[in-house]
Design a protein around this motif. Structure first.
Motif, PDB file in Angstrom:
ATOM      1  N   LYS A 139       0.766  -1.023  -0.147  1.00 46.32           N
ATOM      2  CA  LYS A 139       0.079  -0.033   0.191  1.00 46.32           C
ATOM      3  C   LYS A 139       0.987   1.157   0.044  1.00 46.32           C
ATOM      4  N   VAL A 140       0.500   2.301  -0.785  1.00 44.31           N
ATOM      5  CA  VAL A 140       1.258   3.622  -0.848  1.00 44.31           C
ATOM      6  C   VAL A 140       0.176   4.488  -0.169  1.00 44.31           C
ATOM      7  N   VAL A 141       0.647   5.473   0.842  1.00 45.70           N
ATOM      8  CA  VAL A 141      -0.454   6.445   1.416  1.00 45.70           C
ATOM      9  C   VAL A 141       0.253   7.576   1.094  1.00 45.70           C
ATOM     10  N   ASN A 142      -0.465   8.534   0.518  1.00 43.58           N
ATOM     11  CA  ASN A 142      -0.149  10.007   0.378  1.00 43.58           C
ATOM     12  C   ASN A 142       0.037  10.782   1.497  1.00 43.58           C
ATOM     13  N   ILE A 143       0.849  11.493   2.027  1.00 47.71           N
ATOM     14  CA  ILE A 143       0.831  12.301   3.282  1.00 47.71           C
ATOM     15  C   ILE A 143       0.820  13.770   3.164  1.00 47.71           C
ATOM     16  N   SER A 144       1.986  14.383   2.732  1.00 44.04           N
ATOM     17  CA  SER A 144       1.821  15.795   2.374  1.00 44.04           C
ATOM     18  C   SER A 144       3.173  16.098   1.660  1.00 44.04           C
ATOM     19  N   TYR A 145       3.065  17.222   0.644  1.00 41.49           N
ATOM     20  CA  TYR A 145       4.097  17.696   0.184  1.00 41.49           C
ATOM     21  C   TYR A 145       4.817  16.789  -0.755  1.00 41.49           C
ATOM     22  N   GLY A 146       4.189  15.862  -1.277  1.00 40.14           N
ATOM     23  CA  GLY A 146       4.725  14.778  -2.090  1.00 40.14           C
ATOM     24  C   GLY A 146       5.197  13.687  -1.347  1.00 40.14           C
ATOM     25  N   ASN A 147       5.539  13.890   0.013  1.00 43.26           N
ATOM     26  CA  ASN A 147       5.627  12.592   0.818  1.00 43.26           C
ATOM     27  C   ASN A 147       4.731  11.684   0.597  1.00 43.26           C
ATOM     28  N   VAL A 148       5.248  10.004   0.761  1.00 42.77           N
ATOM     29  CA  VAL A 148       4.366   8.981   0.560  1.00 42.77           C
ATOM     30  C   VAL A 148       5.065   8.015   1.649  1.00 42.77           C
ATOM     31  N   CYS A 149       4.092   7.237   2.150  1.00 43.00           N
ATOM     32  CA  CYS A 149       4.699   6.249   2.973  1.00 43.00           C
ATOM     33  C   CYS A 149       3.893   4.896   2.486  1.00 43.00           C
ATOM     34  N   LEU A 150       5.026   4.016   2.556  1.00 47.86           N
ATOM     35  CA  LEU A 150       4.732   2.600   2.136  1.00 47.86           C
ATOM     36  C   LEU A 150       4.532   1.775   3.267  1.00 47.86           C
ATOM     37  N   ILE A 151       3.620   0.862   3.039  1.00 44.10           N
ATOM     38  CA  ILE A 151       3.094  -0.103   3.971  1.00 44.10           C
ATOM     39  C   ILE A 151       3.140  -1.684   3.473  1.00 44.10           C
ATOM     40  N   GLY A 152       4.030  -2.522   4.313  1.00 45.25           N
ATOM     41  CA  GLY A 152       4.111  -3.969   3.568  1.00 45.25           C
ATOM     42  C   GLY A 152       4.785  -4.727   4.760  1.00 45.25           C
ATOM     43  N   SER A 153       5.659  -5.686   4.047  1.00 41.95           N
ATOM     44  CA  SER A 153       6.022  -6.819   5.216  1.00 41.95           C
ATOM     45  C   SER A 153       7.517  -6.886   4.792  1.00 41.95           C
ATOM     46  N   LEU A 168       8.931   7.988   2.017  1.00 42.42           N
ATOM     47  CA  LEU A 168       9.702   8.544   1.039  1.00 42.42           C
ATOM     48  C   LEU A 168       9.332  10.182   0.771  1.00 42.42           C
ATOM     49  N   THR A 169      10.632  10.832   0.675  1.00 44.71           N
ATOM     50  CA  THR A 169      10.375  12.128   0.321  1.00 44.71           C
ATOM     51  C   THR A 169      11.145  12.744  -0.894  1.00 44.71           C
ATOM     52  N   PRO A 170      10.492  13.728  -1.376  1.00 46.08           N
ATOM     53  CA  PRO A 170      11.010  14.117  -2.776  1.00 46.08           C
ATOM     54  C   PRO A 170      11.919  15.162  -2.605  1.00 46.08           C
ATOM     55  N   ILE A 171      12.462  15.502  -1.225  1.00 49.30           N
ATOM     56  CA  ILE A 171      13.553  16.508  -1.177  1.00 49.30           C
ATOM     57  C   ILE A 171      14.859  16.043  -1.721  1.00 49.30           C
ATOM     58  N   LEU A 172      15.358  16.877  -2.369  1.00 48.45           N
ATOM     59  CA  LEU A 172      16.691  16.462  -3.154  1.00 48.45           C
ATOM     60  C   LEU A 172      16.607  15.209  -3.829  1.00 48.45           C
ATOM     61  N   GLY A 173      15.486  15.053  -4.497  1.00 45.28           N
ATOM     62  CA  GLY A 173      15.428  13.527  -5.184  1.00 45.28           C
ATOM     63  C   GLY A 173      14.416  12.803  -4.067  1.00 45.28           C
ATOM     64  N   TRP A 174      14.209  11.491  -4.500  1.00 42.28           N
ATOM     65  CA  TRP A 174      13.413  10.404  -3.746  1.00 42.28           C
ATOM     66  C   TRP A 174      14.495   9.823  -2.946  1.00 42.28           C
ATOM     67  N   TYR A 175      14.305  10.005  -1.518  1.00 43.23           N
ATOM     68  CA  TYR A 175      15.160   9.385  -0.659  1.00 43.23           C
ATOM     69  C   TYR A 175      14.414   8.764   0.460  1.00 43.23           C
ATOM     70  N   VAL A 176      14.920   7.674   0.976  1.00 47.05           N
ATOM     71  CA  VAL A 176      14.348   7.106   2.303  1.00 47.05           C
ATOM     72  C   VAL A 176      14.498   8.203   3.258  1.00 47.05           C
ATOM     73  N   PHE A 177      13.487   8.718   4.057  1.00 47.20           N
ATOM     74  CA  PHE A 177      13.619   9.363   5.103  1.00 47.20           C
ATOM     75  C   PHE A 177      13.629   8.596   6.478  1.00 47.20           C
ATOM     76  N   ASP A 178      12.820   7.679   6.501  1.00 47.79           N
ATOM     77  CA  ASP A 178      12.839   6.884   7.870  1.00 47.79           C
ATOM     78  C   ASP A 178      12.051   5.644   7.451  1.00 47.79           C
ATOM     79  N   LEU A 179      12.067   4.660   8.375  1.00 47.66           N
ATOM     80  CA  LEU A 179      11.412   3.219   8.532  1.00 47.66           C
ATOM     81  C   LEU A 179      11.187   2.949   9.793  1.00 47.66           C
ATOM     82  N   ARG A 180      10.024   2.190   9.995  1.00 47.53           N
ATOM     83  CA  ARG A 180       9.795   1.573  11.135  1.00 47.53           C
ATOM     84  C   ARG A 180       9.406   0.048  11.098  1.00 47.53           C
TER      85      ARG A 180
END
Length: 234
Positions: A139-153, A168-180
């Motif tokens: 699942k992809v969840v749109n958050i804000s300002y182009g940020n998206v959160c991926l949900i999976g296993s 994932l954040t589009p700042i300076l290109g698409w980069y992993v911002f955080d994961l849990r």
């Protein structure tokens, strides 16, 4: 109101669907497409009466020493003329196997338009795993300002396979911002999720255990070995 069949004579499946500008976009996998010997990811564009307008296939090709299967599990509108799909690439090695999570962004003409990049400049995010490991996005969840959160296993976290969140954040290109990783001492699986009015992502899935319990399993035979699982992140 209507019922249609698409995709040829071999196995095919739709896993998710969305609507953009009065067009239906469905995604899944299709075994009819000949690029791989197993199956390819599949995106189909339809009008509101179910007439197929266009389709495209996602394949990373066939390796001579193992089979590959791409499947797309989720699709989410990203803008007025684009959407993001997510899924997994299964590598069936001779001696073992692994599963790689993947993401692509398409425009509404079914052309890949964006580079969702983690470490290399490719047209996709591919979370490569070593032999025997597992990452799959559902699942992809749109958050804000182009940020998206991926949900999976994914392998890791508290134990076994865990429900997996990645921002994932589009700042300076698409980069992993955080994961849990979220879950207990046994396997947990993330299937879907939403963004709450408080700006938090709520993921849903299933669990075979939960933290703090000696047995970790549900011991009531009438209830089975898995329970539903909610997890909320901020």
């Amino acid at each position: 109101m209507w019922k249609k069949d698409y995709g040829g004579t071999e196995d095919k499946v739709f896993n998710s669907v969305c609507i953009i500008n009065n067009r239906i976009y469905a995604t899944g996998s299709n075994s009819t497409h000949p690029t791989d010997t197993v199956a390819d990811g599949w995106v189909v564009k339809l009008d509101m009466n179910g007439t197929q307008l266009q389709e495209t296939f996602l394949s990373y090709g066939h390796h001579p020493h193992h089979l590959q299967k791409e499947t797309l599990n989720g699709i989410t509108p990203y803008s007025s003329n684009s959407f993001i799909v997510c899924g997994a690439n299964f590598h069936d090695f001779i001696d073992s196997n692994s599963t790689t999570g993947l993401i692509e962004r398409y425009d509404t003409s079914l052309i890949i338009i964006d580079s969702l990049t983690v470490k290399t400049l490719q047209q996709s995010v591919r979370y490569d795993t070593t032999s025997g490991y597992f990452v799959s996005f559902n699942k992809v969840v749109n958050i804000s300002y182009g940020n998206v959160c991926l949900i999976g296993s994914a392998e890791g976290g508290n134990g076994g396979t865990n429900m997996f969140f990645e921002l994932l954040t589009p700042i300076l290109g698409w980069y992993v911002f955080d994961l849990r990783h979220s879950g207990g001492h046994l396997n947990d699986f993330g299937y879907s999720g939403i963004l709450s009015s408080q700006g938090r992502v709520i993921g849903v899935g299933s669990t075979q255990g939960f933290s703090g319990m000696p047995s970790n399993y549900c011991t009531n035979n009438n209830l089975g070995l898995e329970d539903f699982f909610f997890s909320e992140i901020q």
